[in-house]
Design an enzyme around this catalytic site. Sequence first.
Site, PDB file in Angstrom:
ATOM      1  N   LEU A  75     -27.538 -15.244  18.195  1.00 46.69           N
ATOM      2  CA  LEU A  75     -26.795 -15.150  16.925  1.00 46.69           C
ATOM      3  C   LEU A  75     -25.382 -14.656  17.227  1.00 46.69           C
ATOM      4  O   LEU A  75     -25.222 -13.558  17.732  1.00 46.69           O
ATOM      5  CB  LEU A  75     -27.520 -14.106  16.065  1.00 46.69           C
ATOM      6  CG  LEU A  75     -27.446 -14.164  14.559  1.00 46.69           C
ATOM      7  CD1 LEU A  75     -28.011 -15.476  14.027  1.00 46.69           C
ATOM      8  CD2 LEU A  75     -28.235 -12.991  13.975  1.00 46.69           C
ATOM      9  N   HIS A  76     -24.377 -15.477  16.960  1.00 46.05           N
ATOM     10  CA  HIS A  76     -23.012 -14.986  17.185  1.00 46.05           C
ATOM     11  C   HIS A  76     -21.955 -15.625  16.297  1.00 46.05           C
ATOM     12  O   HIS A  76     -20.804 -15.225  16.319  1.00 46.05           O
ATOM     13  CB  HIS A  76     -22.602 -15.180  18.651  1.00 46.05           C
ATOM     14  CG  HIS A  76     -22.282 -16.607  18.999  1.00 46.05           C
ATOM     15  ND1 HIS A  76     -23.257 -17.532  19.230  1.00 46.05           N
ATOM     16  CD2 HIS A  76     -21.105 -17.261  19.118  1.00 46.05           C
ATOM     17  CE1 HIS A  76     -22.701 -18.698  19.498  1.00 46.05           C
ATOM     18  NE2 HIS A  76     -21.390 -18.566  19.433  1.00 46.05           N
ATOM     19  N   ARG A  77     -22.321 -16.661  15.500  1.00 47.90           N
ATOM     20  CA  ARG A  77     -21.300 -17.358  14.701  1.00 47.90           C
ATOM     21  C   ARG A  77     -20.702 -16.406  13.668  1.00 47.90           C
ATOM     22  O   ARG A  77     -21.450 -15.661  13.006  1.00 47.90           O
ATOM     23  CB  ARG A  77     -21.903 -18.508  13.908  1.00 47.90           C
ATOM     24  CG  ARG A  77     -22.432 -19.589  14.699  1.00 47.90           C
ATOM     25  CD  ARG A  77     -21.587 -20.845  14.663  1.00 47.90           C
ATOM     26  NE  ARG A  77     -21.894 -21.491  15.909  1.00 47.90           N
ATOM     27  CZ  ARG A  77     -21.026 -21.820  16.832  1.00 47.90           C
ATOM     28  NH1 ARG A  77     -19.741 -21.655  16.625  1.00 47.90           N
ATOM     29  NH2 ARG A  77     -21.412 -22.359  17.949  1.00 47.90           N
ATOM     30  N   ARG A 128     -19.908 -10.142  20.344  1.00 54.52           N
ATOM     31  CA  ARG A 128     -19.408 -10.203  18.965  1.00 54.52           C
ATOM     32  C   ARG A 128     -20.453  -9.638  17.997  1.00 54.52           C
ATOM     33  O   ARG A 128     -20.114  -8.951  17.024  1.00 54.52           O
ATOM     34  CB  ARG A 128     -19.114 -11.664  18.603  1.00 54.52           C
ATOM     35  CG  ARG A 128     -18.916 -11.903  17.131  1.00 54.52           C
ATOM     36  CD  ARG A 128     -18.899 -13.384  16.851  1.00 54.52           C
ATOM     37  NE  ARG A 128     -17.566 -13.954  16.966  1.00 54.52           N
ATOM     38  CZ  ARG A 128     -16.617 -13.808  16.055  1.00 54.52           C
ATOM     39  NH1 ARG A 128     -16.820 -13.101  14.973  1.00 54.52           N
ATOM     40  NH2 ARG A 128     -15.445 -14.360  16.217  1.00 54.52           N
TER      41      ARG A 128
END
Length: 374
Positions: free
Chosen positions: A209-211, A244
């Site tokens: 998960l990073h968007r 992030r």
Amino acid sequence: MESSKIRVLALVGARPNFMKIAPLLRELQARERFETTLVHTGQHYDASMSADFFRDLGIPEPDVNLAVGSGSHAAQTAQVLVGIEDLLVAQRPEVLLLVGDVNSTLAASLAAAKLLIPIAHVEAGLRSGDRSMPEEINRLVTDTLSTWCFTTEPAGGANLRREGIAEEKIHHVGNVMIDTLRANQAQANELDTLERLGLEAGGYALLTLHRPSNVDDRDTLSGLFEALEEIHRELPVVFPVHPRTSAAIRDLLGGKEPALQLLEPQGYLDFLRLMSQAKFVLTDSGGIQEETTALGVPCLTLRDSTERPITIEEGTNILVGSHADAVRNAARGILDGETKTGRVPDLWDGRASARIADVLERDLWPTVEARARG
Ligand code: UD1
């Protein structure tokens, strides 16, 4: 004397670039008519996001590192733009080789186009249709400025044609990232990754998960974690955390970590091992949608759109979105035995890099040979 080689300047910046450039460099370096220079912009700089991949994938040390680091989109893009311009002016390569859609790709394509240096874009034509994704802007600009658009799936060619890109620029060659996957599968299977993490084959789900659309909004992120924690109570959810996302957990959630099995970002081979043995994968990555399709592992994509529709039409991917209920229901389906089986798309066969090198050699060698003869 003029060089008698086709000089290729290959550029990478961020993690998803590394697995795409590796097989291309290997292929070009094996051909005597090519000479390569590798530039790393330094967009990703942590060892776990960069150097570990160079090691795992046998990518040579970059000839140049622009060390741009993190920053706003404008600052990061501007630093690459200025840094790469000097190099392009000094080297005047026959072609700038770009892979993927990160900010470094965008910046390098702008610099080269203004200097009239031809661009080859690998993984061209992908479109999510969502211009709030920074990658979508990067893809549109890079494709429009490229002389060679190498596509991974038929939708890529269709998008480019719709945008008015000339037919002779479009080459459907397959997927270089799958070249890397096939080349490394046997080695990854030897690793004791699962044992070290206390996992069993088929006995866990793997999450990435990073968007920005998922991790930069507090309500979306905490809703997702709530659903994922529920799944974790039934089947361990293993989560290598992107920098992030760590920052978002710290800043938006006040440091409250989700009750999942959290890991540092994994190297290429360990991650491949984790993916290939997972019961299913949950992700908002682009590349992982393709890798799971190549591996035949079910993938739930936590986004509202995908630029890689073949993974849904032919592969194991399901577009779930980012709402907690949708994630819960989709995972429930898999836990209850509803698996989506797929097939591997055409030309995802480990030979995409060779096809790309063939096209570049065919198009560039006559000029280089004539120049060397004087
Ligand atoms: C970038 C790409 C994205 C790709 C992703 C994979 C763009 C627009 N996005 O997103 O397409 O899917 O890489 O990882 O180019 N950071 C570190 N260490 C690092 C790199 C980043 O701590 O080595 C942190 C910094 O706080 C940085 C943040 O992560 O501000 C985001 O990094 P950035 O390169 O801007 O974008 P990604 O989200 O990694």
